[in-house]
Design a protein around this motif. Structure first.
Motif, PDB file in Angstrom:
ATOM      1  N   ILE A  93      10.780  -3.873   0.939  1.00 20.33           N
ATOM      2  CA  ILE A  93       9.724  -4.464   1.587  1.00 20.33           C
ATOM      3  C   ILE A  93       9.862  -3.692   3.069  1.00 20.33           C
ATOM      4  O   ILE A  93      10.861  -3.236   3.437  1.00 20.33           O
ATOM      5  CB  ILE A  93      10.096  -5.953   1.814  1.00 20.33           C
ATOM      6  CG1 ILE A  93       9.945  -6.549   0.683  1.00 20.33           C
ATOM      7  CG2 ILE A  93       8.897  -6.357   3.012  1.00 20.33           C
ATOM      8  CD1 ILE A  93      10.135  -7.974   0.968  1.00 20.33           C
ATOM      9  N   PRO A  94       8.454  -3.201   3.434  1.00 17.67           N
ATOM     10  CA  PRO A  94       8.562  -2.302   4.746  1.00 17.67           C
ATOM     11  C   PRO A  94       9.187  -3.390   5.719  1.00 17.67           C
ATOM     12  O   PRO A  94       8.548  -4.204   5.908  1.00 17.67           O
ATOM     13  CB  PRO A  94       7.268  -1.998   4.832  1.00 17.67           C
ATOM     14  CG  PRO A  94       6.360  -2.594   4.141  1.00 17.67           C
ATOM     15  CD  PRO A  94       7.020  -3.065   2.716  1.00 17.67           C
ATOM     16  N   GLN A  95       9.809  -3.122   6.718  1.00 16.59           N
ATOM     17  CA  GLN A  95      10.204  -3.609   8.005  1.00 16.59           C
ATOM     18  C   GLN A  95       9.908  -3.007   9.132  1.00 16.59           C
ATOM     19  O   GLN A  95       9.983  -1.710   9.757  1.00 16.59           O
ATOM     20  CB  GLN A  95      12.034  -3.952   7.802  1.00 16.59           C
ATOM     21  CG  GLN A  95      12.458  -4.519   6.625  1.00 16.59           C
ATOM     22  CD  GLN A  95      12.004  -5.787   6.531  1.00 16.59           C
ATOM     23  OE1 GLN A  95      12.017  -6.625   7.732  1.00 16.59           O
ATOM     24  NE2 GLN A  95      11.384  -6.585   5.490  1.00 16.59           N
ATOM     25  N   ALA A  96       9.504  -4.101  10.165  1.00 20.15           N
ATOM     26  CA  ALA A  96       9.279  -3.596  11.492  1.00 20.15           C
ATOM     27  C   ALA A  96      10.682  -3.461  12.429  1.00 20.15           C
ATOM     28  O   ALA A  96      11.494  -4.198  11.859  1.00 20.15           O
ATOM     29  CB  ALA A  96       8.200  -4.464  12.140  1.00 20.15           C
ATOM     30  N   VAL A 153       4.849  -9.754  10.559  1.00 20.50           N
ATOM     31  CA  VAL A 153       5.266  -8.705  11.633  1.00 20.50           C
ATOM     32  C   VAL A 153       6.069  -7.775  10.928  1.00 20.50           C
ATOM     33  O   VAL A 153       6.259  -6.779  11.105  1.00 20.50           O
ATOM     34  CB  VAL A 153       5.430  -9.072  13.028  1.00 20.50           C
ATOM     35  CG1 VAL A 153       6.328  -8.162  13.699  1.00 20.50           C
ATOM     36  CG2 VAL A 153       4.570 -10.016  13.880  1.00 20.50           C
ATOM     37  N   SER A 154       7.072  -8.554  10.206  1.00 16.88           N
ATOM     38  CA  SER A 154       8.202  -7.686   9.379  1.00 16.88           C
ATOM     39  C   SER A 154       7.516  -6.827   8.498  1.00 16.88           C
ATOM     40  O   SER A 154       8.374  -5.965   8.153  1.00 16.88           O
ATOM     41  CB  SER A 154       9.110  -8.756   8.817  1.00 16.88           C
ATOM     42  OG  SER A 154       8.562  -9.356   7.591  1.00 16.88           O
ATOM     43  N   GLY A 155       6.388  -6.785   7.879  1.00  9.67           N
ATOM     44  CA  GLY A 155       5.812  -6.222   6.982  1.00  9.67           C
ATOM     45  C   GLY A 155       5.242  -4.825   7.649  1.00  9.67           C
ATOM     46  O   GLY A 155       4.732  -4.013   6.866  1.00  9.67           O
ATOM     47  N   LEU A 156       5.077  -4.612   8.905  1.00 13.06           N
ATOM     48  CA  LEU A 156       4.469  -3.621   9.479  1.00 13.06           C
ATOM     49  C   LEU A 156       5.131  -2.435   9.531  1.00 13.06           C
ATOM     50  O   LEU A 156       6.383  -2.581   9.882  1.00 13.06           O
ATOM     51  CB  LEU A 156       3.830  -3.982  10.869  1.00 13.06           C
ATOM     52  CG  LEU A 156       2.787  -5.169  10.865  1.00 13.06           C
ATOM     53  CD1 LEU A 156       2.384  -5.404  12.488  1.00 13.06           C
ATOM     54  CD2 LEU A 156       1.406  -4.826  10.138  1.00 13.06           C
ATOM     55  N   ASN A 185      -5.143 -14.805   9.173  1.00 11.40           N
ATOM     56  CA  ASN A 185      -3.956 -14.588   8.784  1.00 11.40           C
ATOM     57  C   ASN A 185      -3.636 -13.162   8.281  1.00 11.40           C
ATOM     58  O   ASN A 185      -3.145 -13.008   7.087  1.00 11.40           O
ATOM     59  CB  ASN A 185      -3.757 -15.515   7.619  1.00 11.40           C
ATOM     60  CG  ASN A 185      -2.287 -15.766   7.201  1.00 11.40           C
ATOM     61  OD1 ASN A 185      -1.402 -15.579   8.168  1.00 11.40           O
ATOM     62  ND2 ASN A 185      -1.756 -15.977   6.222  1.00 11.40           N
ATOM     63  N   TYR A 186      -3.616 -12.362   9.228  1.00  5.41           N
ATOM     64  CA  TYR A 186      -3.393 -10.875   9.009  1.00  5.41           C
ATOM     65  C   TYR A 186      -3.017 -10.245  10.419  1.00  5.41           C
ATOM     66  O   TYR A 186      -3.575 -10.830  11.398  1.00  5.41           O
ATOM     67  CB  TYR A 186      -4.232  -9.990   8.335  1.00  5.41           C
ATOM     68  CG  TYR A 186      -6.014  -9.855   9.131  1.00  5.41           C
ATOM     69  CD1 TYR A 186      -6.160  -8.677   9.925  1.00  5.41           C
ATOM     70  CD2 TYR A 186      -6.793 -10.445   9.012  1.00  5.41           C
ATOM     71  CE1 TYR A 186      -6.963  -8.267  10.805  1.00  5.41           C
ATOM     72  CE2 TYR A 186      -7.820 -10.382   9.949  1.00  5.41           C
ATOM     73  CZ  TYR A 186      -8.033  -9.299  10.563  1.00  5.41           C
ATOM     74  OH  TYR A 186      -9.241  -9.037  11.469  1.00  5.41           O
ATOM     75  N   ALA A 187      -2.123  -9.416  10.268  1.00  2.00           N
ATOM     76  CA  ALA A 187      -1.390  -8.606  11.547  1.00  2.00           C
ATOM     77  C   ALA A 187      -1.720  -7.330  11.313  1.00  2.00           C
ATOM     78  O   ALA A 187      -1.888  -6.464  10.099  1.00  2.00           O
ATOM     79  CB  ALA A 187      -0.181  -9.029  11.678  1.00  2.00           C
ATOM     80  N   ILE A 188      -2.297  -6.432  12.414  1.00  2.00           N
ATOM     81  CA  ILE A 188      -2.220  -5.192  12.501  1.00  2.00           C
ATOM     82  C   ILE A 188      -1.890  -4.461  13.942  1.00  2.00           C
ATOM     83  O   ILE A 188      -1.841  -5.182  14.715  1.00  2.00           O
ATOM     84  CB  ILE A 188      -3.896  -4.878  12.270  1.00  2.00           C
ATOM     85  CG1 ILE A 188      -4.216  -3.254  12.265  1.00  2.00           C
ATOM     86  CG2 ILE A 188      -4.900  -5.561  13.352  1.00  2.00           C
ATOM     87  CD1 ILE A 188      -5.623  -3.003  11.709  1.00  2.00           C
ATOM     88  N   MET A 236      -2.647   1.449   4.391  1.00  2.00           N
ATOM     89  CA  MET A 236      -2.362   0.693   3.616  1.00  2.00           C
ATOM     90  C   MET A 236      -2.229  -0.677   4.049  1.00  2.00           C
ATOM     91  O   MET A 236      -1.778  -0.905   5.170  1.00  2.00           O
ATOM     92  CB  MET A 236      -1.247   1.191   2.805  1.00  2.00           C
ATOM     93  CG  MET A 236      -1.246   2.517   2.195  1.00  2.00           C
ATOM     94  SD  MET A 236      -2.757   2.608   1.248  1.00  2.00           S
ATOM     95  CE  MET A 236      -2.253   1.948  -0.324  1.00  2.00           C
ATOM     96  N   SER A 237      -2.197  -1.847   3.302  1.00  2.00           N
ATOM     97  CA  SER A 237      -2.023  -3.046   3.752  1.00  2.00           C
ATOM     98  C   SER A 237      -1.036  -3.879   2.930  1.00  2.00           C
ATOM     99  O   SER A 237      -1.007  -3.903   1.750  1.00  2.00           O
ATOM    100  CB  SER A 237      -3.253  -4.183   3.971  1.00  2.00           C
ATOM    101  OG  SER A 237      -2.940  -5.191   4.110  1.00  2.00           O
ATOM    102  N   TYR A 238       0.144  -4.473   3.672  1.00  2.00           N
ATOM    103  CA  TYR A 238       1.160  -5.113   2.735  1.00  2.00           C
ATOM    104  C   TYR A 238       0.908  -6.574   2.576  1.00  2.00           C
ATOM    105  O   TYR A 238       0.351  -7.350   3.604  1.00  2.00           O
ATOM    106  CB  TYR A 238       2.571  -4.832   3.561  1.00  2.00           C
ATOM    107  CG  TYR A 238       3.656  -5.295   2.363  1.00  2.00           C
ATOM    108  CD1 TYR A 238       4.226  -4.319   1.754  1.00  2.00           C
ATOM    109  CD2 TYR A 238       4.212  -6.445   2.589  1.00  2.00           C
ATOM    110  CE1 TYR A 238       5.168  -4.535   0.951  1.00  2.00           C
ATOM    111  CE2 TYR A 238       5.214  -6.898   1.598  1.00  2.00           C
ATOM    112  CZ  TYR A 238       5.658  -5.675   0.718  1.00  2.00           C
ATOM    113  OH  TYR A 238       6.913  -5.954  -0.068  1.00  2.00           O
ATOM    114  N   TYR A 239       1.053  -7.301   1.348  1.00  2.00           N
ATOM    115  CA  TYR A 239       0.532  -8.438   1.093  1.00  2.00           C
ATOM    116  C   TYR A 239       1.918  -9.450   1.163  1.00  2.00           C
ATOM    117  O   TYR A 239       2.787  -9.188   0.150  1.00  2.00           O
ATOM    118  CB  TYR A 239      -0.031  -8.571  -0.239  1.00  2.00           C
ATOM    119  CG  TYR A 239      -0.386 -10.024  -0.801  1.00  2.00           C
ATOM    120  CD1 TYR A 239      -0.973 -10.828   0.232  1.00  2.00           C
ATOM    121  CD2 TYR A 239       0.033 -10.399  -2.114  1.00  2.00           C
ATOM    122  CE1 TYR A 239      -1.476 -12.105  -0.391  1.00  2.00           C
ATOM    123  CE2 TYR A 239      -0.434 -11.667  -2.357  1.00  2.00           C
ATOM    124  CZ  TYR A 239      -1.041 -12.427  -1.617  1.00  2.00           C
ATOM    125  OH  TYR A 239      -1.149 -13.930  -1.931  1.00  2.00           O
TER     126      TYR A 239
END
Length: 206
Positions: free
Chosen positions: A1-4, A105-108, A160-163, A194-197
């Motif tokens: 999982i990608p992490q900020a 946020v942790s997925g960005l 419900n999305y972060a960017i 890309m967008s993480y779900y």
């Protein structure tokens, strides 16, 4: 999982229109989230004819009144006013769970500048409940899961999305069209962003 790396400042942006019966609970839920309060900014851009703005001023850091603005235009006003590195979008009747903002946020990351979560629709009548569950299954579970698995991305579903703010600005912000979320999704895909779900990053509506 990608992490900020660390916890960036997040600007929560909500475009509202006649949400006086829902906005207080929406804002209270944000304030009760587990994201650090000193790194959270709440911006409401209101185009209502009711008391939505008056109620929002009790809780939000900024309330911008634009009575004739479309949703896309209102969102752009919110983006312009935002101080956060990350923008998180909600609707006026959306209730976040405590961990939702932190999870998204942790997925960005540089590879995933957008992250999206799950919507659960809570209807009081039987027909509405069944339709809501079907919508949940197809729009907010099956389709995102399929896209994440095979296309390695996901669509933006309006809330419900972060960017990252910088990424949204590179795309020119929101275009003034009816389905600004689908429009943004297409532009992100064409730009190979890309967008993480996160199915466990949940909000409730209805």
């Amino acid at each position: 999982i990608p992490q900020a790396k660390g916890l960036p400042k997040v600007s929560v942006i909500i475009a509202t229109k006649n949400e006086e019966n829902a906005i207080e609970n929406t804002l209270k839920a944000i304030m009760h989230s587990d994201y650090p309060k000193n790194k959270l900014e709440i911006i409401v851009v209101d185009s209502s004819s009711d008391n939505t703005a008056k109620i929002a001023k009790r809780y939000a850091n900024k309330v911008i009144v634009k009575t004739k603005a479309s949703k896309a235009v209102a969102l752009n006003f919110g983006v312009k006013a935002a101080k956060g590195e990350v923008l998180y979008f909600l609707d006026g009747d959306s209730l976040v769970e405590r961990a939702t903002i932190r999870s998204l946020v942790s997925g960005l990351s540089s590879a995933y500048p957008v992250s999206t979560g799950m919507l659960l629709i809570n209807k009081t009548n039987t027909i509405g409940l069944r339709l809501g569950r079907l919508q949940n299954i197809f729009l907010f579970f099956l389709i995102p899961t399929w896209l994440s698995r095979f296309a390695k991305t996901n669509f933006v579903a309006g809330r419900n999305y972060a960017i990252y703010k910088s990424e949204l600005l590179k795309l020119g912000g929101f275009q003034d069209v009816v389905s600004e979320d689908i429009n943004l999704s297409v532009r992100l895909y064409k730009s190979k962003k890309m967008s993480y779900y996160f199915p466990r990053a949940v909000i409730h509506e209805g």
